[in-house]
Each structure stands twice: as C-alpha cells, then as structure tokens.
Write a protein that holds these residues in place. Structure first.
Motif, PDB file in Angstrom:
ATOM      1  N   SER A 120       0.844  -1.212   0.000  1.00 31.13           N
ATOM      2  CA  SER A 120       0.000   0.000   0.000  1.00 31.13           C
ATOM      3  C   SER A 120       0.870   1.249   0.000  1.00 31.13           C
ATOM      4  O   SER A 120       0.510   2.261  -0.609  1.00 31.13           O
ATOM      5  N   GLY A 124       0.823   3.888  -3.531  1.00 31.11           N
ATOM      6  CA  GLY A 124       0.389   5.291  -3.426  1.00 31.11           C
ATOM      7  C   GLY A 124       1.528   6.285  -3.550  1.00 31.11           C
ATOM      8  O   GLY A 124       1.324   7.493  -3.436  1.00 31.11           O
ATOM      9  N   HIS A 136       2.698  10.536  -0.773  1.00 33.05           N
ATOM     10  CA  HIS A 136       1.803   9.388  -0.849  1.00 33.05           C
ATOM     11  C   HIS A 136       0.391   9.911  -1.061  1.00 33.05           C
ATOM     12  O   HIS A 136       0.010  10.911  -0.449  1.00 33.05           O
ATOM     13  N   THR A 137      -0.360   9.222  -1.926  1.00 28.38           N
ATOM     14  CA  THR A 137      -1.690   9.722  -2.277  1.00 28.38           C
ATOM     15  C   THR A 137      -2.632   9.767  -1.065  1.00 28.38           C
ATOM     16  O   THR A 137      -3.601  10.524  -1.061  1.00 28.38           O
TER      17      THR A 137
END
Ligand code: AP5
Length: 212
Positions: A120, A124, A136-137
């Motif tokens: 994860s 991102g 990071h998104t």
C-alpha cells in the motif's frame, strides 16, 4: 555517526532518511537516487543501470560498489546508507571502503513492515523528480495534487513501482538483501529492529531516535 537503513522496498527508508537529514543534518547516500540521477543524465553509468532498475532487479555489485566508492571520495560527516548494501558482497565491500577511510557504521536500523503495508505504501507513492521527496496519495498528500510542496515540480510515479516490477523487487529483496539482517545481527552489535507497520513517519523517526 554513520547509519545504515535496512528494509524492504517501500518500507520507508527514504522517508526516514529525509527526517534524519532535516532534523539532524545527516547526508544521504541512496544508491537508488544516485542511479536514477545517472539515468536521467543518460550517462554511461545510467545506461548500465536502467535495464536492471526498470526490471526490478538489482544492479550488479561491481557497478553499485563503484558508485559508492566514487561518492565516498568526498568527505562526509554523518552518512545515512539508504538502500546500500543490498547483498553480502556489497556489505563486505562497504566494510572495506569504510575501513580504508578510517570510518565505520555506528547504527543499523532495520525497518520491519508487513508485505501488505509495503504494497500500500508503494502503490500510493509519488515522487518529485527534482528534489526526490516522496509523497503518498493517502499518507502524505502534497498541498496541491501532483505538485511538489518544495519546488512546485510535477510529481511522478516510479517506473519500478508498477505491481509486476514490485513483485520482482520483493523477491530480490527476500533472496539477496534479507540475509543481511542475520549477517549484521551476528557480525555487529548495533542492529536495531523498528516495527514501523502501524507508525506514521514521525512516529517511526521518534522510535528510531529512542534506539540511539
Ligand atoms: P531504491 O531506490 O533504493 O528503492 P527501494 O529500496 O526499493 O526502496 P524504495 O525507494 O522503494 O522505498 P523506501 O523504503 O525508500 O520507502 P519510501 O520512504 O519511499 O532502489 C530502486 C532500484 O535501484 C532497485 O530495485 C535496484 O534496481 C537499484 N538499486 C538501488 N540500490 C541498489 C543496490 N545497493 N544494489 C543493486 N541495485 C540497487 O516510502 C514509500 C512510500 O510510503 C512513500 O509514498 C512514503 O510517503 C510512504 N511512507 C513512508 N513511511 C511511511 C509511514 N511510516 N507511514 C505511512 N506511509 C509511509
């Protein structure tokens, strides 16, 4: 003091290094960043690295050790080794290089993160091609979408962050780099494990500082 950061792709080595640089004045030696810089310059060295990086494989030891030797020709006080060494051969080469310089590693931090968290974090990730800061998104959004807060450059995704490349990188890590944890636990008395899976970057930094 020289610090080595060990850990799988996406565990947060670069993010932690950034905090140690900003808060404590360390200099970062990231072999990945140095290689990507050579690739963007289209240098001979960059051409030697690109096919390995884009495939998610490790660049051969002789090329990587050469990059590190060149970097260490200049004197630096307080280095962070981020992403180097990654093989037993590189670990031994680094020990030799530092010995010649009358220097050594003072702390090794192994950032331990479960695979689903790695995935994860990597999926991102956005990076600034100019200053190399990684965003990071979800976890570390830039103030303006896809724009670096520091220098307003448009953020990009790394070619080797595509899911199929990430699988290759994780396999390379398990086979070639993870054995270093045992090597350094046995051969040095200063490897510390920091479980960062549920920690924010700031909490991870604080936990690392507690180990010093
Ligand atoms: P390299 O650039 O070294 O990449 P890596 O080791 O695969 O590590 P990453 O940069 O992917 O992750 P990171 O641990 O720095 O995580 P980050 O802080 O960005 O190497 C790339 C390639 O170059 C290799 O595959 C190989 O081909 C070649 N190479 C490099 N060195 C080599 C060597 N020594 N020998 C041979 N080949 C070599 O964080 C990831 C994301 O998570 C970010 O978005 C971040 O914002 C977020 N994040 C970080 N920490 C947290 C947290 N605590 N909580 C929430 N989000 C977080």
């Amino acid at each position: 003091m020289n610090i080595m950061l060990l850990g799988a792709p996406g565990c947060g080595k670069g993010t932690l290094a950034e905090k140690l640089i900003n808060k404590k004045g360390f200099t970062q030696l990231s072999t990945g960043d140095l290689m990507r810089k050579e690739i963007s310059k289209k240098s001979v060295l960059g051409i030697q690295c690109i096919k390995y990086i884009n495939a998610g494989k490790l660049v051969p030891d002789e090329v990587t050790n050469g990059i590190v030797k060149e970097f260490l020709k200049e004197k630096h006080n307080g280095l962070i080794f981020d992403g180097y060494p990654r093989t037993l051969n590189q670990a031994k080469a680094l020990e030799e290089i530092l010995k010649e310089l009358g220097s050594s590693i003072s702390k090794i931090i192994y950032i331990d993160v479960a695979k689903e968290v790695l995935l994860s974090r990597i999926s991102g990730r956005l990076i600034c091609p100019t200053c190399k800061i990684s965003y990071h998104t979800i976890n570390r959004k830039p103030k303006i979408k896809w724009i670096c807060d520091k220098d307003q450059t448009e953020l990009i995704r790394r070619v080797d962050d595509e899911p199929n490349k990430v699988e290759v990188r994780l396999k390379a890590y398990a086979k070639q780099t993870a054995p270093l944890i045992k090597y350094f636990s046995t051969n040095s008395g200063f490897l510390k494990i920091v479980d960062s899976g549920t920690l924010t970057p700031e909490e991870t930094y604080k936990k690392v500082m507690e180990t010093f």
